[in-house]
Design a protein around this motif. Structure first.
Motif, PDB file in Angstrom:
ATOM      1  N   VAL B 183      24.330  24.337 -35.865  1.00 36.23           N
ATOM      2  CA  VAL B 183      24.377  23.218 -36.819  1.00 36.23           C
ATOM      3  C   VAL B 183      24.504  23.807 -38.223  1.00 36.23           C
ATOM      4  O   VAL B 183      23.652  24.582 -38.661  1.00 36.23           O
ATOM      5  CB  VAL B 183      23.106  22.347 -36.694  1.00 36.23           C
ATOM      6  CG1 VAL B 183      23.050  21.288 -37.788  1.00 36.23           C
ATOM      7  CG2 VAL B 183      23.064  21.695 -35.310  1.00 36.23           C
ATOM      8  N   VAL B 184      25.603  23.455 -38.921  1.00 35.77           N
ATOM      9  CA  VAL B 184      25.841  23.944 -40.280  1.00 35.77           C
ATOM     10  C   VAL B 184      25.962  22.746 -41.238  1.00 35.77           C
ATOM     11  O   VAL B 184      25.748  21.601 -40.823  1.00 35.77           O
ATOM     12  CB  VAL B 184      27.113  24.835 -40.341  1.00 35.77           C
ATOM     13  CG1 VAL B 184      26.909  26.129 -39.589  1.00 35.77           C
ATOM     14  CG2 VAL B 184      28.335  24.094 -39.834  1.00 35.77           C
ATOM     15  N   GLY B 185      26.297  23.023 -42.486  1.00 32.13           N
ATOM     16  CA  GLY B 185      26.351  21.965 -43.495  1.00 32.13           C
ATOM     17  C   GLY B 185      27.354  20.860 -43.214  1.00 32.13           C
ATOM     18  O   GLY B 185      27.194  19.738 -43.689  1.00 32.13           O
ATOM     19  N   THR B 186      28.400  21.164 -42.453  1.00 32.48           N
ATOM     20  CA  THR B 186      29.429  20.151 -42.186  1.00 32.48           C
ATOM     21  C   THR B 186      29.336  19.584 -40.769  1.00 32.48           C
ATOM     22  O   THR B 186      30.207  18.814 -40.359  1.00 32.48           O
ATOM     23  CB  THR B 186      30.833  20.774 -42.367  1.00 32.48           C
ATOM     24  OG1 THR B 186      30.883  21.976 -41.592  1.00 32.48           O
ATOM     25  CG2 THR B 186      31.136  21.090 -43.821  1.00 32.48           C
ATOM     26  N   THR B 187      28.300  19.962 -40.032  1.00 31.71           N
ATOM     27  CA  THR B 187      28.202  19.516 -38.629  1.00 31.71           C
ATOM     28  C   THR B 187      27.918  18.021 -38.523  1.00 31.71           C
ATOM     29  O   THR B 187      27.082  17.480 -39.230  1.00 31.71           O
ATOM     30  CB  THR B 187      27.069  20.284 -37.910  1.00 31.71           C
ATOM     31  OG1 THR B 187      27.379  21.667 -37.921  1.00 31.71           O
ATOM     32  CG2 THR B 187      26.904  19.816 -36.470  1.00 31.71           C
ATOM     33  N   THR B 247      17.588  32.714 -29.200  1.00 33.35           N
ATOM     34  CA  THR B 247      18.658  33.213 -30.080  1.00 33.35           C
ATOM     35  C   THR B 247      19.618  32.064 -30.369  1.00 33.35           C
ATOM     36  O   THR B 247      20.161  31.443 -29.455  1.00 33.35           O
ATOM     37  CB  THR B 247      19.392  34.400 -29.441  1.00 33.35           C
ATOM     38  OG1 THR B 247      18.466  35.467 -29.313  1.00 33.35           O
ATOM     39  CG2 THR B 247      20.550  34.867 -30.310  1.00 33.35           C
ATOM     40  N   ILE B 248      19.749  31.765 -31.645  1.00 30.78           N
ATOM     41  CA  ILE B 248      20.688  30.712 -32.060  1.00 30.78           C
ATOM     42  C   ILE B 248      21.965  31.426 -32.511  1.00 30.78           C
ATOM     43  O   ILE B 248      21.922  32.264 -33.422  1.00 30.78           O
ATOM     44  CB  ILE B 248      20.114  29.872 -33.232  1.00 30.78           C
ATOM     45  CG1 ILE B 248      18.715  29.349 -32.904  1.00 30.78           C
ATOM     46  CG2 ILE B 248      21.072  28.758 -33.634  1.00 30.78           C
ATOM     47  CD1 ILE B 248      18.620  28.147 -32.053  1.00 30.78           C
ATOM     48  N   PRO B 249      23.099  31.120 -31.878  1.00 30.16           N
ATOM     49  CA  PRO B 249      24.330  31.843 -32.237  1.00 30.16           C
ATOM     50  C   PRO B 249      24.841  31.490 -33.633  1.00 30.16           C
ATOM     51  O   PRO B 249      24.481  30.446 -34.184  1.00 30.16           O
ATOM     52  CB  PRO B 249      25.320  31.381 -31.165  1.00 30.16           C
ATOM     53  CG  PRO B 249      24.816  30.076 -30.699  1.00 30.16           C
ATOM     54  CD  PRO B 249      23.330  30.106 -30.845  1.00 30.16           C
ATOM     55  N   ALA B 250      25.669  32.357 -34.161  1.00 33.94           N
ATOM     56  CA  ALA B 250      26.269  32.111 -35.483  1.00 33.94           C
ATOM     57  C   ALA B 250      27.376  31.073 -35.365  1.00 33.94           C
ATOM     58  O   ALA B 250      27.962  30.900 -34.298  1.00 33.94           O
ATOM     59  CB  ALA B 250      26.849  33.414 -36.011  1.00 33.94           C
ATOM     60  N   TYR B 251      27.641  30.381 -36.464  1.00 37.47           N
ATOM     61  CA  TYR B 251      28.804  29.481 -36.517  1.00 37.47           C
ATOM     62  C   TYR B 251      30.024  30.384 -36.660  1.00 37.47           C
ATOM     63  O   TYR B 251      30.030  31.278 -37.503  1.00 37.47           O
ATOM     64  CB  TYR B 251      28.669  28.544 -37.718  1.00 37.47           C
ATOM     65  CG  TYR B 251      29.804  27.569 -37.883  1.00 37.47           C
ATOM     66  CD1 TYR B 251      29.932  26.484 -37.020  1.00 37.47           C
ATOM     67  CD2 TYR B 251      30.732  27.704 -38.902  1.00 37.47           C
ATOM     68  CE1 TYR B 251      30.955  25.562 -37.179  1.00 37.47           C
ATOM     69  CE2 TYR B 251      31.768  26.785 -39.058  1.00 37.47           C
ATOM     70  CZ  TYR B 251      31.860  25.719 -38.197  1.00 37.47           C
ATOM     71  OH  TYR B 251      32.883  24.811 -38.341  1.00 37.47           O
TER      72      TYR B 251
END
Lengths: 232, 268
Positions: B183-187, B247-251
């Protein structure tokens, strides 16, 4: 004579029975066939869409991997004395900062004001719905009361006697108006405007929500001392 | 077909105009013959229509099932390719990050390396490992539903996933992923048919939401949440777990990052 009569009756009954069964089967078929074919085609269309989406994603991943390989190779050259890679790293840094919300940005977008009116307050749910709708319609950057909304920004209610809304660890009076700014691609603004107007109609809240578009909306970077600016 | 005739009272007879008059057909018999003819005609037509329909349906069904099997095979192959590409992407990103650090430190830009790593972490461009919680959302199973099929109330919608993500953010999560999608800023999450679109990928149920956060306090908030309790009472399946070493993967969608940055005025 009696046998003949019975034979005729038997044939007649049999023929009507077969006719009745056939009519019933036919009627049932008409109803079920429409429903079945509709479902079968719907399932197939959904499967086709999934295949297409995965094909696009794989194409994009292949392209990303190609670019990464090229970047790694140019960095290897940097280690052996080539200066281009430093420039590449600076660009990567600028991109990461922009994507993280660490830079001021401006551009075309939407401005929404949420006014709770007298003796009322805005709740976090309304702001969350607006933010999620803005994201779904393609917003590239969002802020609420100049508080930059980034990946892990929280928006939550707090306090009962004096309701407040907490964003990025900072509290705002829920009885005051809130200003939500967003920046869009030119091509997405009208879609965003329509979706937000539609959401406002659905919400039907006591708050007065007004949305307008602007050519140069200014959105500030995430503040240095903000809670959301502290990576784990 | 020569049908036997019923004996009738006051039977009237008609002369056959084509015959010489020696043979006559009773009126009742002629009506019966016509009625039987019509009846068998109907039976014949309906029988042929039913057989034809059955054959056509069989052909149509085998065509559809053939296409379905073909697409499923293609989907399985693409999913496998997708998994490999993602693994390769992750390895390449790790290598790039290591090389970037090496290049910057070797040239005396260690402060730049620190700020670059911070920006990447805040943007969700690095994987993160730590303790946290896992929330699993699934549709109601058919046996749970009273009508034999799952109603809208028994389905997990994008709003449910979004609600959990927003709740985890308000609990102070430092990284969140939905079915492995960071989850990122534009998700955003939207329903697309039976799947939910997260970032640019579609995901079917179950939705596994992982978050790096303080496990005990977050678990307490999740289990006491009124909306999630209400949804669980509506027969959807909701499960919370405290998890260690998540572990949360990278975007990793660099095309999307480039597109956003280019619109915001940062160009390569």
């Amino acid at each position: 004579m009696r046998i003949k009569r019975l034979t005729v009756s038997f044939f007649a009954i049999l023929a009507f029975l077969v006719l009745g069964i056939l009519i019933a089967v036919q009627l049932k078929n008409v109803n079920t066939k429409n429903a079945q074919s509709e479902y079968a085609e719907k399932d197939l269309t959904e499967l086709q869409e999934q295949v297409m989406a995965l094909m696009r994603e794989n194409d994009s991943l292949s392209e990303q991997n190609r670019q990464l390989s090229s970047l790694i190779s140019s960095m290897g050259e940097e280690l052996s004395g080539d200066n281009d890679a430093l420039q590449v790293i600076m660009t990567e840094k600028a991109k990461a900062e922009a994507f993280a919300g660490l830079t001021d940005v401006h551009g075309p977008g939407l401005m929404i004001t949420v006014d709770p009116g007298q003796d009322a307050s805005v709740n976090a749910k309304t702001l969350l719905l607006l933010v999620n709708e803005l994201r779904a319609s393609g917003a590239l950057a969002i802020s609420i009361n100049d508080e930059r909304i980034v990946a892990m920004s929280e928006i939550r209610d707090t306090g009962t006697d004096k309701p407040q809304i907490v964003m990025n660890g900072n509290s705002y009076e829920a009885t005051s108006p809130f200003t939500v700014k967003s920046i869009y691609r030119e091509s997405d603004i009208n879609r965003g405007l329509q979706l937000i107007q539609s959401l406002i109609e659905q919400l039907g809240t006591a708050s007065d929500i007004v949305v307008s578009n602007g050519d140069d909306i200014q959105i500030k970077a995430l503040s240095e001392d903000s809670l959301a600016n502290q990576p784990t | 077909m020569n049908l036997p005739a019923f004996p009738m009272k006051n039977r009237k007879t008609v002369k056959n105009p084509n015959s010489s008059g020696a043979k006559t057909l009773p009126a009742g018999n002629r009506i019966r013959t016509v009625l039987f003819f019509v009846l068998f005609l109907f039976v014949g037509i309906l029988l042929s229509v039913t057989i034809r329909e059955a054959v056509l349906r069989g052909q149509q069904s085998s065509t559809l099932s053939g296409q379905y099997a073909q697409y499923q095979k293609q989907l399985a192959s693409l999913s496998s390719e997708n998994k490999n590409l993602k693994a390769e992407n992750e390895a390449l990103q790790e290598k790039r990050d290591e090389l970037t650090d090496t290049v910057l430190n070797e040239q005396g830009f260690s402060a730049l390396a620190v700020s670059l790593n911070k920006a990447r972490a805040l943007a969700g461009l690095t994987s993160l490992t730590g303790n946290g919680v896992t929330v699993t959302l699934n549709d109601a199973s058919v046996t749970d539903a009273s009508a034999g099929s799952v109603s809208q109330q028994g389905l997990i919608h994008s709003q449910d996933v979004q609600y959990v993500v927003d709740l985890l953010k308000s609990c102070g999560a430092s990284a969140i992923a939905v079915n492995g999608e960071r989850v990122v800023g534009t998700t955003f999450m939207i329903c697309t048919g039976p799947t939910i679109r997260v970032n640019n990928s579609r995901h079917p149920v179950p939705f596994v939401i992982t978050a790096i956060c303080e496990p005990d306090s977050t678990y307490a908030v999740l289990t006491a949440d009124a909306y999630l309790t209400y949804r669980a009472s509506g027969s959807v399946q909701i499960r919370f777990d405290r998890t260690q070493e998540l572990t949360i993967p990278a975007y990793s969608d660099t095309a999307a990052i480039d597109s956003v940055c280019s619109e915001l005025g940062v160009t390569s």
